[in-house]
Scaffold this motif. Sequence first.
Motif, PDB file in Angstrom:
ATOM      1  N   GLY A  64      57.703  99.344  46.212  1.00 39.45           N
ATOM      2  CA  GLY A  64      58.150  98.847  47.507  1.00 39.45           C
ATOM      3  C   GLY A  64      57.912  97.357  47.597  1.00 39.45           C
ATOM      4  N   ALA A  65      58.507  96.739  48.596  1.00 46.01           N
ATOM      5  CA  ALA A  65      58.367  95.289  48.762  1.00 46.01           C
ATOM      6  C   ALA A  65      58.456  94.925  50.230  1.00 46.01           C
ATOM      7  N   HIS A  66      57.884  93.770  50.545  1.00 41.92           N
ATOM      8  CA  HIS A  66      57.983  93.222  51.897  1.00 41.92           C
ATOM      9  C   HIS A  66      58.435  91.773  51.792  1.00 41.92           C
ATOM     10  N   LEU A  67      59.507  91.436  52.496  1.00 43.62           N
ATOM     11  CA  LEU A  67      59.900  90.037  52.618  1.00 43.62           C
ATOM     12  C   LEU A  67      58.795  89.321  53.384  1.00 43.62           C
ATOM     13  N   TRP A  68      58.313  88.207  52.833  1.00 40.47           N
ATOM     14  CA  TRP A  68      57.056  87.636  53.324  1.00 40.47           C
ATOM     15  C   TRP A  68      57.231  86.169  53.717  1.00 40.47           C
ATOM     16  N   GLY A  69      56.994  85.898  55.008  1.00 41.98           N
ATOM     17  CA  GLY A  69      57.240  84.569  55.556  1.00 41.98           C
ATOM     18  C   GLY A  69      56.208  83.521  55.214  1.00 41.98           C
ATOM     19  N   TYR A  70      55.137  83.907  54.539  1.00 37.88           N
ATOM     20  CA  TYR A  70      54.081  82.955  54.192  1.00 37.88           C
ATOM     21  C   TYR A  70      54.196  82.486  52.741  1.00 37.88           C
ATOM     22  N   GLU A 112      60.606  80.814  49.323  1.00 41.76           N
ATOM     23  CA  GLU A 112      61.774  81.520  48.802  1.00 41.76           C
ATOM     24  C   GLU A 112      61.754  81.495  47.279  1.00 41.76           C
ATOM     25  N   GLY A 113      62.097  82.633  46.692  1.00 42.29           N
ATOM     26  CA  GLY A 113      62.178  82.708  45.242  1.00 42.29           C
ATOM     27  C   GLY A 113      60.896  83.112  44.558  1.00 42.29           C
ATOM     28  N   GLU A 114      59.781  83.148  45.300  1.00 44.49           N
ATOM     29  CA  GLU A 114      58.512  83.556  44.727  1.00 44.49           C
ATOM     30  C   GLU A 114      58.240  85.030  45.008  1.00 44.49           C
ATOM     31  N   VAL A 115      57.561  85.679  44.061  1.00 44.29           N
ATOM     32  CA  VAL A 115      57.110  87.054  44.257  1.00 44.29           C
ATOM     33  C   VAL A 115      55.618  87.110  43.934  1.00 44.29           C
ATOM     34  N   HIS A 116      54.831  87.684  44.847  1.00 44.05           N
ATOM     35  CA  HIS A 116      53.381  87.781  44.671  1.00 44.05           C
ATOM     36  C   HIS A 116      52.958  89.243  44.759  1.00 44.05           C
ATOM     37  N   LEU A 117      52.065  89.648  43.866  1.00 48.77           N
ATOM     38  CA  LEU A 117      51.481  90.986  43.922  1.00 48.77           C
ATOM     39  C   LEU A 117      50.170  90.985  43.150  1.00 48.77           C
ATOM     40  N   LYS A 118      49.376  92.007  43.352  1.00 45.59           N
ATOM     41  CA  LYS A 118      48.096  92.111  42.661  1.00 45.59           C
ATOM     42  C   LYS A 118      47.734  93.563  42.444  1.00 45.59           C
ATOM     43  N   GLU A 119      47.000  93.826  41.391  1.00 45.45           N
ATOM     44  CA  GLU A 119      46.499  95.183  41.174  1.00 45.45           C
ATOM     45  C   GLU A 119      45.322  95.443  42.098  1.00 45.45           C
ATOM     46  N   ALA A 179      53.374 100.293  42.937  1.00 50.75           N
ATOM     47  CA  ALA A 179      53.131  98.855  43.103  1.00 50.75           C
ATOM     48  C   ALA A 179      53.959  98.341  44.273  1.00 50.75           C
ATOM     49  N   PHE A 180      53.350  97.485  45.064  1.00 51.46           N
ATOM     50  CA  PHE A 180      53.984  96.883  46.231  1.00 51.46           C
ATOM     51  C   PHE A 180      53.911  95.375  46.066  1.00 51.46           C
ATOM     52  N   MET A 181      54.929  94.667  46.520  1.00 48.54           N
ATOM     53  CA  MET A 181      54.996  93.221  46.281  1.00 48.54           C
ATOM     54  C   MET A 181      55.457  92.478  47.530  1.00 48.54           C
ATOM     55  N   PHE A 182      55.141  91.183  47.582  1.00 48.23           N
ATOM     56  CA  PHE A 182      55.608  90.283  48.632  1.00 48.23           C
ATOM     57  C   PHE A 182      56.668  89.364  48.036  1.00 48.23           C
ATOM     58  N   ILE A 183      57.815  89.260  48.714  1.00 46.31           N
ATOM     59  CA  ILE A 183      58.910  88.393  48.273  1.00 46.31           C
ATOM     60  C   ILE A 183      59.090  87.287  49.311  1.00 46.31           C
ATOM     61  N   GLY A 184      58.950  86.037  48.877  1.00 51.00           N
ATOM     62  CA  GLY A 184      58.947  84.900  49.791  1.00 51.00           C
ATOM     63  C   GLY A 184      60.288  84.648  50.470  1.00 51.00           C
ATOM     64  N   ILE A 185      60.207  84.232  51.760  1.00 51.96           N
ATOM     65  CA  ILE A 185      61.423  83.893  52.514  1.00 51.96           C
ATOM     66  C   ILE A 185      61.286  82.564  53.265  1.00 51.96           C
ATOM     67  N   ALA A 186      60.193  81.824  53.016  1.00 54.16           N
ATOM     68  CA  ALA A 186      59.996  80.540  53.709  1.00 54.16           C
ATOM     69  C   ALA A 186      60.735  79.438  52.961  1.00 54.16           C
ATOM     70  N   ASN A 187      61.624  78.732  53.652  1.00 60.78           N
ATOM     71  CA  ASN A 187      62.373  77.663  52.988  1.00 60.78           C
ATOM     72  C   ASN A 187      61.772  76.284  53.236  1.00 60.78           C
ATOM     73  N   ASN A 188      60.637  76.241  53.931  1.00 63.20           N
ATOM     74  CA  ASN A 188      59.920  74.991  54.164  1.00 63.20           C
ATOM     75  C   ASN A 188      58.456  75.244  53.832  1.00 63.20           C
ATOM     76  N   GLU A 189      57.957  74.576  52.795  1.00 61.79           N
ATOM     77  CA  GLU A 189      56.619  74.858  52.279  1.00 61.79           C
ATOM     78  C   GLU A 189      55.526  74.653  53.324  1.00 61.79           C
TER      79      GLU A 189
END
Length: 390
Positions: free
Chosen positions: A162-168, A171-178, A346-356
Amino acid sequence: MNHVKNLCEKYLEEMIALRETIHMYPEEDFKEFKTAKIIIDELEKLGIKVQKNVAKTGVVGLIEGKYPGKTVLLRADMDALKIQEQADVEYKSKVDGMMHACGHDGHVAGLLGAAMILNELKDKLHGNVKLVFQPAEEIEGGALPMIEEGVLENPKVDVAFGAHLWGYLKEGEVHLKEGPMMAAPDIFNIKIIGKGGHGAIPQETIDPIVITCQIVNALQTIVSRRTSPVDPVVVTCGKIQGGDSYNVIPNEVELEGTIRTFKEETRKLVPSIIEDLVRGITTSQGATYEFKYKANYPALINDKYMTSFAKESLKKVVGEENVFDLKEPNMGGEDFAYFAQKVPSAFMFIGIANNESEPVIHHNPYFKWDSKNVGILAQSLSQIAIDYLK
């Protein structure tokens, strides 16, 4: 795999249109009827087997590969929030007091995009893909009811993603951890029962407001003194209600809050500590209390192997430089945790912020993000499923 990228480009406009349509018609938990119909219509248009009305409004699609093999589950949540939208977008919510302020509209569109991609590649698949569109993640939790109604069976699910679009995140980055990824979001309610009276004669009363203030302060010692500093715990008092007039001491005050933990033993310990503190303070002041505790979702724990596996797949989608180990677990809750308890996940965060420098804040009336990001979500889920079924 260029097939995935090319098919994503082929279907991206459809995904965007779906996201923006769903955004305009947000629905609350277990009432996602319009959203479910959109999902069913799209899956049936693709010729995908559909199971309707799972846990009231849930939808399950099944893509059967040409060859026998295992079954991978991909999940999206579809409920919205009771927030009046203020964001300036062309596809603004048409439902008064409701909006998609967390990205679930994008999750649905992204998983439908994955359905489009994987359906075209089913003749290459060794096994099956279950597409799970889940109701009620935000409030009641639809994952467990779907599991209880057999979503992990027929065919039996081997792994889940699964995944969650993540505003923090950018854009274009994917973060996850075991290991621990998101916390168990439990709720407590405390009623302090005193003795009301005139504000000018406090000695004749038992003031529940003063007692509540003592309790709020005392609860913070749980984190600072009663639990290990290397075991993350949050105790937040988010709601206090009591009193109707400036010169009247009320009979009762109600206090409500949340407990966030990762370890199950800590999760069981903290409510008992809270009640011990409340009992001691109210007894010392001559008051009484009522204590209620609601265990919500468990902590979301990512499987070590599935996390490592997902990272390698994700590098094919966003590039190795854009796949990151999440620095620290998130204290938010996520009922995908129930799937992770049953099968390696495994679950992941997918970035959606276009301003760092400016994150996109979830659960906010101005929450907005570029619909093109559903393409990254669709590719990510598709690539993971394809690689697993190899």
